[in-house]
Design a protein around this motif. Structure first.
Motif, PDB file in Angstrom:
ATOM      1  N   TRP A 185       0.826  -1.218   0.000  1.00  0.00           N
ATOM      2  CA  TRP A 185       0.000   0.000   0.000  1.00  0.00           C
ATOM      3  C   TRP A 185       0.855   1.259   0.000  1.00  0.00           C
ATOM      4  O   TRP A 185       0.552   2.243   0.658  1.00  0.00           O
ATOM      5  CB  TRP A 185      -0.933   0.015   1.203  1.00  0.00           C
ATOM      6  CG  TRP A 185      -1.915  -1.110   1.239  1.00  0.00           C
ATOM      7  CD1 TRP A 185      -2.540  -1.695   0.172  1.00  0.00           C
ATOM      8  CD2 TRP A 185      -2.384  -1.795   2.383  1.00  0.00           C
ATOM      9  NE1 TRP A 185      -3.361  -2.702   0.578  1.00  0.00           N
ATOM     10  CE2 TRP A 185      -3.284  -2.790   1.954  1.00  0.00           C
ATOM     11  CE3 TRP A 185      -2.134  -1.673   3.747  1.00  0.00           C
ATOM     12  CZ2 TRP A 185      -3.933  -3.640   2.824  1.00  0.00           C
ATOM     13  CZ3 TRP A 185      -2.777  -2.523   4.608  1.00  0.00           C
ATOM     14  CH2 TRP A 185      -3.675  -3.496   4.149  1.00  0.00           C
ATOM     15  N   TRP A 186       1.934   1.273  -0.737  1.00  0.00           N
ATOM     16  CA  TRP A 186       2.875   2.389  -0.766  1.00  0.00           C
ATOM     17  C   TRP A 186       2.509   3.376  -1.866  1.00  0.00           C
ATOM     18  O   TRP A 186       1.718   3.095  -2.752  1.00  0.00           O
ATOM     19  CB  TRP A 186       4.301   1.866  -0.973  1.00  0.00           C
ATOM     20  CG  TRP A 186       4.415   0.920  -2.133  1.00  0.00           C
ATOM     21  CD1 TRP A 186       4.347  -0.447  -2.088  1.00  0.00           C
ATOM     22  CD2 TRP A 186       4.563   1.259  -3.507  1.00  0.00           C
ATOM     23  NE1 TRP A 186       4.455  -0.972  -3.352  1.00  0.00           N
ATOM     24  CE2 TRP A 186       4.582   0.062  -4.248  1.00  0.00           C
ATOM     25  CE3 TRP A 186       4.686   2.457  -4.194  1.00  0.00           C
ATOM     26  CZ2 TRP A 186       4.717   0.029  -5.628  1.00  0.00           C
ATOM     27  CZ3 TRP A 186       4.814   2.429  -5.578  1.00  0.00           C
ATOM     28  CH2 TRP A 186       4.836   1.220  -6.273  1.00  0.00           C
ATOM     29  N   GLY A 187       3.154   4.534  -1.795  1.00  0.00           N
ATOM     30  CA  GLY A 187       3.047   5.562  -2.828  1.00  0.00           C
ATOM     31  C   GLY A 187       4.418   6.178  -3.038  1.00  0.00           C
ATOM     32  O   GLY A 187       5.421   5.715  -2.478  1.00  0.00           O
ATOM     33  N   ALA A 188       4.476   7.236  -3.811  1.00  0.00           N
ATOM     34  CA  ALA A 188       5.749   7.883  -4.128  1.00  0.00           C
ATOM     35  C   ALA A 188       6.474   8.350  -2.864  1.00  0.00           C
ATOM     36  O   ALA A 188       7.707   8.248  -2.775  1.00  0.00           O
ATOM     37  CB  ALA A 188       5.516   9.059  -5.079  1.00  0.00           C
ATOM     38  N   LYS A 189       5.724   8.841  -1.885  1.00  0.00           N
ATOM     39  CA  LYS A 189       6.334   9.313  -0.637  1.00  0.00           C
ATOM     40  C   LYS A 189       7.069   8.182   0.079  1.00  0.00           C
ATOM     41  O   LYS A 189       8.192   8.351   0.563  1.00  0.00           O
ATOM     42  CB  LYS A 189       5.250   9.898   0.264  1.00  0.00           C
ATOM     43  CG  LYS A 189       5.738  10.377   1.600  1.00  0.00           C
ATOM     44  CD  LYS A 189       4.584  10.904   2.446  1.00  0.00           C
ATOM     45  CE  LYS A 189       5.039  11.206   3.852  1.00  0.00           C
ATOM     46  NZ  LYS A 189       3.932  11.618   4.717  1.00  0.00           N
ATOM     47  N   GLN A 190       6.448   7.007   0.139  1.00  0.00           N
ATOM     48  CA  GLN A 190       7.074   5.866   0.821  1.00  0.00           C
ATOM     49  C   GLN A 190       8.301   5.361   0.049  1.00  0.00           C
ATOM     50  O   GLN A 190       9.280   4.941   0.657  1.00  0.00           O
ATOM     51  CB  GLN A 190       6.063   4.736   1.023  1.00  0.00           C
ATOM     52  CG  GLN A 190       5.031   5.025   2.077  1.00  0.00           C
ATOM     53  CD  GLN A 190       3.842   5.802   1.547  1.00  0.00           C
ATOM     54  OE1 GLN A 190       3.722   6.088   0.359  1.00  0.00           O
ATOM     55  NE2 GLN A 190       2.926   6.151   2.451  1.00  0.00           N
ATOM     56  N   LEU A 191       8.239   5.397  -1.278  1.00  0.00           N
ATOM     57  CA  LEU A 191       9.416   4.984  -2.051  1.00  0.00           C
ATOM     58  C   LEU A 191      10.587   5.918  -1.768  1.00  0.00           C
ATOM     59  O   LEU A 191      11.710   5.472  -1.541  1.00  0.00           O
ATOM     60  CB  LEU A 191       9.103   4.967  -3.553  1.00  0.00           C
ATOM     61  CG  LEU A 191       8.106   3.926  -4.041  1.00  0.00           C
ATOM     62  CD1 LEU A 191       7.923   4.063  -5.553  1.00  0.00           C
ATOM     63  CD2 LEU A 191       8.518   2.523  -3.667  1.00  0.00           C
ATOM     64  N   ALA A 192      10.321   7.223  -1.762  1.00  0.00           N
ATOM     65  CA  ALA A 192      11.380   8.199  -1.499  1.00  0.00           C
ATOM     66  C   ALA A 192      11.955   8.029  -0.094  1.00  0.00           C
ATOM     67  O   ALA A 192      13.175   8.115   0.103  1.00  0.00           O
ATOM     68  CB  ALA A 192      10.841   9.615  -1.688  1.00  0.00           C
ATOM     69  N   GLN A 193      11.090   7.768   0.874  1.00  0.00           N
ATOM     70  CA  GLN A 193      11.561   7.552   2.244  1.00  0.00           C
ATOM     71  C   GLN A 193      12.443   6.315   2.325  1.00  0.00           C
ATOM     72  O   GLN A 193      13.474   6.320   2.995  1.00  0.00           O
ATOM     73  CB  GLN A 193      10.382   7.411   3.199  1.00  0.00           C
ATOM     74  CG  GLN A 193      10.808   7.096   4.628  1.00  0.00           C
ATOM     75  CD  GLN A 193       9.636   7.069   5.574  1.00  0.00           C
ATOM     76  OE1 GLN A 193       9.182   8.103   6.018  1.00  0.00           O
ATOM     77  NE2 GLN A 193       9.141   5.874   5.869  1.00  0.00           N
ATOM     78  N   SER A 194      12.047   5.253   1.646  1.00  0.00           N
ATOM     79  CA  SER A 194      12.843   4.025   1.639  1.00  0.00           C
ATOM     80  C   SER A 194      14.225   4.267   1.061  1.00  0.00           C
ATOM     81  O   SER A 194      15.229   3.814   1.616  1.00  0.00           O
ATOM     82  CB  SER A 194      12.124   2.929   0.840  1.00  0.00           C
ATOM     83  OG  SER A 194      10.937   2.540   1.470  1.00  0.00           O
ATOM     84  N   VAL A 195      14.281   4.988  -0.051  1.00  0.00           N
ATOM     85  CA  VAL A 195      15.564   5.294  -0.688  1.00  0.00           C
ATOM     86  C   VAL A 195      16.445   6.102   0.268  1.00  0.00           C
ATOM     87  O   VAL A 195      17.627   5.795   0.458  1.00  0.00           O
ATOM     88  CB  VAL A 195      15.350   6.052  -2.014  1.00  0.00           C
ATOM     89  CG1 VAL A 195      16.660   6.619  -2.542  1.00  0.00           C
ATOM     90  CG2 VAL A 195      14.704   5.144  -3.049  1.00  0.00           C
ATOM     91  N   ALA A 196      15.862   7.117   0.890  1.00  0.00           N
ATOM     92  CA  ALA A 196      16.632   7.990   1.782  1.00  0.00           C
ATOM     93  C   ALA A 196      17.179   7.228   2.987  1.00  0.00           C
ATOM     94  O   ALA A 196      18.350   7.389   3.355  1.00  0.00           O
ATOM     95  CB  ALA A 196      15.760   9.154   2.248  1.00  0.00           C
ATOM     96  N   LEU A 197      16.359   6.386   3.602  1.00  0.00           N
ATOM     97  CA  LEU A 197      16.796   5.665   4.793  1.00  0.00           C
ATOM     98  C   LEU A 197      17.744   4.510   4.473  1.00  0.00           C
ATOM     99  O   LEU A 197      18.615   4.180   5.266  1.00  0.00           O
ATOM    100  CB  LEU A 197      15.596   5.138   5.578  1.00  0.00           C
ATOM    101  CG  LEU A 197      14.801   6.177   6.350  1.00  0.00           C
ATOM    102  CD1 LEU A 197      13.559   5.540   6.976  1.00  0.00           C
ATOM    103  CD2 LEU A 197      15.653   6.818   7.428  1.00  0.00           C
ATOM    104  N   ALA A 198      17.573   3.883   3.316  1.00  0.00           N
ATOM    105  CA  ALA A 198      18.405   2.724   2.968  1.00  0.00           C
ATOM    106  C   ALA A 198      19.810   3.128   2.538  1.00  0.00           C
ATOM    107  O   ALA A 198      20.753   2.361   2.720  1.00  0.00           O
ATOM    108  CB  ALA A 198      17.742   1.904   1.870  1.00  0.00           C
ATOM    109  N   GLY A 199      19.947   4.308   1.958  1.00  0.00           N
ATOM    110  CA  GLY A 199      21.262   4.731   1.486  1.00  0.00           C
ATOM    111  C   GLY A 199      21.837   3.754   0.478  1.00  0.00           C
ATOM    112  O   GLY A 199      21.167   3.365  -0.474  1.00  0.00           O
ATOM    113  N   ALA A 200      23.057   3.321   0.723  1.00  0.00           N
ATOM    114  CA  ALA A 200      23.740   2.402  -0.193  1.00  0.00           C
ATOM    115  C   ALA A 200      23.076   1.026  -0.256  1.00  0.00           C
ATOM    116  O   ALA A 200      23.340   0.262  -1.179  1.00  0.00           O
ATOM    117  CB  ALA A 200      25.202   2.257   0.215  1.00  0.00           C
ATOM    118  N   ARG A 201      22.197   0.735   0.704  1.00  0.00           N
ATOM    119  CA  ARG A 201      21.515  -0.576   0.733  1.00  0.00           C
ATOM    120  C   ARG A 201      20.135  -0.531   0.089  1.00  0.00           C
ATOM    121  O   ARG A 201      19.292  -1.382   0.345  1.00  0.00           O
ATOM    122  CB  ARG A 201      21.377  -1.059   2.177  1.00  0.00           C
ATOM    123  CG  ARG A 201      22.687  -1.468   2.805  1.00  0.00           C
ATOM    124  CD  ARG A 201      22.458  -2.159   4.136  1.00  0.00           C
ATOM    125  NE  ARG A 201      21.646  -3.362   3.972  1.00  0.00           N
ATOM    126  CZ  ARG A 201      20.892  -3.883   4.935  1.00  0.00           C
ATOM    127  NH1 ARG A 201      20.837  -3.315   6.134  1.00  0.00           N
ATOM    128  NH2 ARG A 201      20.179  -4.968   4.724  1.00  0.00           N
TER     129      ARG A 201
END
Length: 118
Positions: free
Chosen positions: A46-62
């Motif tokens: 149930w994600w959207g663009a906001k959740q994808l961006a948050q995932s990218v930011a928090l995951a960093g190199a991972r």
């Protein structure tokens, strides 16, 4: 139990840091510690663009260790079932995240025929 180096341990994003069921649909502050302790995170669908961006930011190199959930039956999602979930898959790819398919049996259960979403 020791499984061996070939095994992967993935956490599903349904639990918060207190152990309560709370879908975050992303890598979030409440599940980051679990992500850091294992090989990857499998998000709810149930994600959207906001959740994808948050995932990218928090995951960093991972970020490739974040598997974005896409439901092939499209239950409660903005995309449609079966091949029509391709835009959701493309969004995960465009974000540089990995993909996790929920209910890939759609292709066997429904195939080319019309299939009601459950």
């Amino acid at each position: 139990q020791r499984v061996g180096e070939q095994a992967l341990v993935l956490v599903y994003d349904s639990l918060d840091r207190t152990g309560r069921v709370r879908y975050q649909n992303s890598l979030a502050p409440d599940n980051k510690a679990a992500f850091d302790a294992c090989d990857g995170l499998f998000t709810n669908y149930w994600w959207g663009a906001k959740q994808l961006a948050q995932s990218v930011a928090l995951a960093g190199a991972r970020r490739c260790d974040v598997y974005v959930g896409v439901d092939c039956f499209a239950r409660n999602t903005p995309y449609a079932a079966g091949p029509a979930c391709a835009p959701a898959c493309a969004a995960a790819r465009a974000a540089g995240l990995s993909l996790a398919l929920f209910a890939p049996g759609w292709s066997i259960e429904c195939g080319g025929a019309q299939c009601a979403s459950e």
